[in-house]
Design a protein around this motif. Structure first.
Motif: not given
Length: 163
Positions: A127-131, A133-136, A141-148
């Protein structure tokens, strides 16, 4: 909640599990990624009943994961092919395979080695960050709810896991 209502929830895991969450379906998908396409070959390799196999393939077809494609006329013969939606499951299956290889392969190692066609290196899912490229990993990871999001869950920028 009843199992038949799972596919109607707002949870992506619940909706996905309504299609994928039995051992036969995961084994069928794994075989697709090993090049199996024909009903008889799935049945022979997996040793499952024809009825169970037909039911699982029909469900995958109904959900747009696979499609039937004719490969012969006179007599007409068909094989199953992954759709774009089905091909999107490759990282999921690769990750499950990697987990099984790591935790259940035994002393002799994994039964199948996956190799990059271009360079020949043995590979595994990462699993890598698409921005950047760092392996994560889970603690990155931090999870957040979508505003809407309807019925917005109570997740507010919490770490996914603490290690």
């Amino acid at each position: 909640m009843k199992w038949e209502d799972v596919s109607d929830t707002q949870c992506s895991i619940a909706r996905s599990s309504a299609v994928l969450s039995d051992r036969w379906t995961l084994l069928i998908l794994s075989d697709f990624f090993l090049g199996v396409r024909r009903f008889e070959m799935f049945q022979q390799r997996l040793g499952m009943s024809r009825t169970t196999l037909a039911n699982r393939l029909t469900r995958l077809e109904e959900h747009g994961v696979v499609r039937l494609q004719q490969y012969q006329t006179n007599p007409d013969r068909y094989e199953y092919r992954l759709t774009a939606k089905g091909l999107d499951l490759h990282p999921v299956i690769a990750t499950i395979v990697g987990w099984g290889d790591k935790h259940y392969a035994g002393e002799d190692g994994p039964p199948i080695i996956h190799q990059h066609k271009t360079c020949g290196a043995d590979i595994h899912a990462v699993l890598a960050c698409p921005e950047c490229g760092e392996t994560i990993g889970p603690s990155d990871i931090v999870a957040r709810a979508r505003e809407d999001a309807p019925g917005r869950p109570s997740v507010e920028r919490r770490p996914v896991v603490s290690v």
